[in-house]
Design a protein around this motif. Structure first.
Motif, PDB file in Angstrom:
ATOM      1  N   SER A 185      -7.740  -1.112   3.556  1.00  0.00           N
ATOM      2  CA  SER A 185      -7.876  -1.503   2.155  1.00  0.00           C
ATOM      3  C   SER A 185      -9.335  -1.727   1.778  1.00  0.00           C
ATOM      4  O   SER A 185     -10.087  -2.369   2.514  1.00  0.00           O
TER       5      SER A 185
ATOM      6  N   GLY B 210      -0.535  -4.973  -0.630  1.00  0.00           N
ATOM      7  CA  GLY B 210      -0.882  -5.447   0.695  1.00  0.00           C
ATOM      8  C   GLY B 210      -0.876  -4.368   1.761  1.00  0.00           C
ATOM      9  O   GLY B 210      -0.114  -3.402   1.694  1.00  0.00           O
ATOM     10  N   GLY B 211      -1.748  -4.568   2.747  1.00  0.00           N
ATOM     11  CA  GLY B 211      -1.682  -3.810   3.982  1.00  0.00           C
ATOM     12  C   GLY B 211      -0.669  -4.493   4.891  1.00  0.00           C
ATOM     13  O   GLY B 211       0.434  -4.831   4.461  1.00  0.00           O
TER      14      GLY B 211
ATOM     15  N   ASN C 263      -8.989  -4.531  11.274  1.00  0.00           N
ATOM     16  CA  ASN C 263      -8.095  -3.376  11.324  1.00  0.00           C
ATOM     17  C   ASN C 263      -7.955  -2.925  12.767  1.00  0.00           C
ATOM     18  O   ASN C 263      -8.793  -3.236  13.620  1.00  0.00           O
TER      19      ASN C 263
ATOM     20  N   ASN D 297       0.821  -1.214   0.000  1.00  0.00           N
ATOM     21  CA  ASN D 297       0.000   0.000   0.000  1.00  0.00           C
ATOM     22  C   ASN D 297       0.854   1.262   0.000  1.00  0.00           C
ATOM     23  O   ASN D 297       0.342   2.365  -0.218  1.00  0.00           O
TER      24      ASN D 297
ATOM     25  N   GLY E 122      -5.989  -6.588   1.986  1.00  0.00           N
ATOM     26  CA  GLY E 122      -5.762  -6.400   3.412  1.00  0.00           C
ATOM     27  C   GLY E 122      -6.962  -6.881   4.201  1.00  0.00           C
ATOM     28  O   GLY E 122      -7.880  -7.491   3.651  1.00  0.00           O
TER      29      GLY E 122
ATOM     30  N   ARG F 216      -4.084   0.503  10.844  1.00  0.00           N
ATOM     31  CA  ARG F 216      -3.719  -0.410   9.751  1.00  0.00           C
ATOM     32  C   ARG F 216      -4.737  -1.528   9.669  1.00  0.00           C
ATOM     33  O   ARG F 216      -5.265  -1.983  10.694  1.00  0.00           O
ATOM     34  N   ASP F 217      -4.992  -1.976   8.453  1.00  0.00           N
ATOM     35  CA  ASP F 217      -5.755  -3.215   8.334  1.00  0.00           C
ATOM     36  C   ASP F 217      -4.766  -4.375   8.271  1.00  0.00           C
ATOM     37  O   ASP F 217      -3.661  -4.248   7.757  1.00  0.00           O
TER      38      ASP F 217
END
Length: 347
Positions: A321, A209-210, A285, A137, A279, A250-251
């Motif tokens: 995401s 990606g997360g 998250n 990301n 994610g 963040r996820d």
């Protein structure tokens, strides 16, 4: 014989991918020179994962101690197995904002040039194979920080009526913002993967990606925050939060769900350089403060943590995401683990 080539095969996503595909009957070629130890010291070493794979998977797993910056060596591997390669999963990378600033040339050569080497070897020797790239990301730079975020008690959030409330989608601009050198090198690789798909009509895909995490990750200060946080709580190691009052969000997605997404694409690949955000989305998250609280609850231990008011260059305040593009193309894929389940598994 059907062969899967995995770069970064001793890392979190790489090692679990190796086990997954051997379990399905594939032969796996693992490429990993443990450069993570060079990046992060002994705590980042993936040697244990490598030895575990060799022991558990036996002759179905063949390991090559190769640096992806060495095109000649990469070419030799691809030429040897060219008749049988059906899938390439490229996870090898320099993964840290801060480390990239120490050695910009190394960072770019690993992330961008290394990806180009793998794409060219694929085009030359097995152009019909599926090429999966674990992007990030961070290709969006700090653009997400320009969203109208709201500071809450334990996290930053975005208004429920905002178009990105469900998460950041692939239409967010990647241009004219601060990426960090790491973000820039990963973006260069991301664009190359797209271009090979479009220009050469190859089956390439970028998964942006997360936080990808799991029990096998070698979490360190500069990378793998959930895994490293759990390590600190369990072992009584002091922990430092960098910037944003610990309210950055963040996820988080489990490595097993990432690999499930990879395999879903592999079974029904699309031509032409697809891009998907991947994610935990709204399902999984957490903020830094919330993660500390949950880690303490799971372990029954207290974390000794402090704040550093300086945030990392290009770091996100809030990133969740939007995974709707992938789930619309592949409705059979589902997330199976939320953040609590992931952290309990790590514990």
């Amino acid at each position: 014989m059907s062969v899967v080539v995995i770069t970064g095969s001793s890392g979190l996503i790489g090692s679990e991918s190796a086990e997954f595909y051997v379990g399905l009957g594939y032969d796996v070629i693992g490429i990993d020179n443990n450069m993570r130890e060079y990046f992060f010291g002994s705590g980042g070493s993936t040697i244990n994962n490598r030895e575990y794979l060799k022991l558990k998977l036996g002759s179905k797993y063949r390991h090559y101690d190769i640096d992806i910056r060495d095109y000649k060596k990469i070419e030799e591997v691809f030429e040897e197995y060219k008749q049988d390669i059906s899938l390439i999963i490229h996870t090898a990378a320099q993964p840290s904002h801060d480390w990239a600033a120490r050695e910009p040339l190394t960072d770019f050569h690993v992330n961008a040039n290394g990806t180009l080497h793998l794409l060219e070897a694929t085009r030359k020797f097995c152009p019909e194979a599926v090429f999966i790239y674990t992007s990030t990301n961070k290709v969006y730079g700090d653009r997400p920080n320009q969203l109208p975020l709201i500071e809450c008690e334990t996290r930053f959030e975005i208004d429920s009526n905002h178009p990105y409330h469900k998460g950041i989608s692939e239409d967010m601009s990647i241009d004219q913002n601060m990426h960090s050198l790491f973000g820039a090198s990963k973006l260069a690789a991301d664009i190359l993967v797209q271009e090979y798909g479009r220009y050469f009509n190859m089956k390439t895909v970028c998964f942006r990606g997360g936080v990808l995490t799991g029990a096998k990750q070698s979490g360190v200060v500069l990378h793998g925050f959930i895994n490293y946080l759990m390590k600190c709580v369990i072992n009584g190691i002091p922990y430092t939060i960098f910037g944003y009052k610990g309210k950055q969000v963040r996820d988080v997605i489990a490595s097993s769900d990432v690999i499930s997404a990879f395999h879903t694409f592999f079974q029904n690949p699309r031509q032409g350089g697809e891009v998907y955000n991947l994610g935990g989305g709204r399902y999984s998250n957490i903020s830094m403060l919330e993660a500390i609280e949950l880690a303490q609850e799971i372990t029954g231990k207290k974390l000794n943590y402090s704040f550093n008011e300086h945030h990392r260059v290009g770091d996100h305040i809030w990133y969740i995401s939007d995974i709707n593009k992938f789930t619309s193309h592949y409705p059979e894929w589902k997330i199976t683990k939320d953040i609590r389940m992931i952290m309990e598994e790590i514990f």
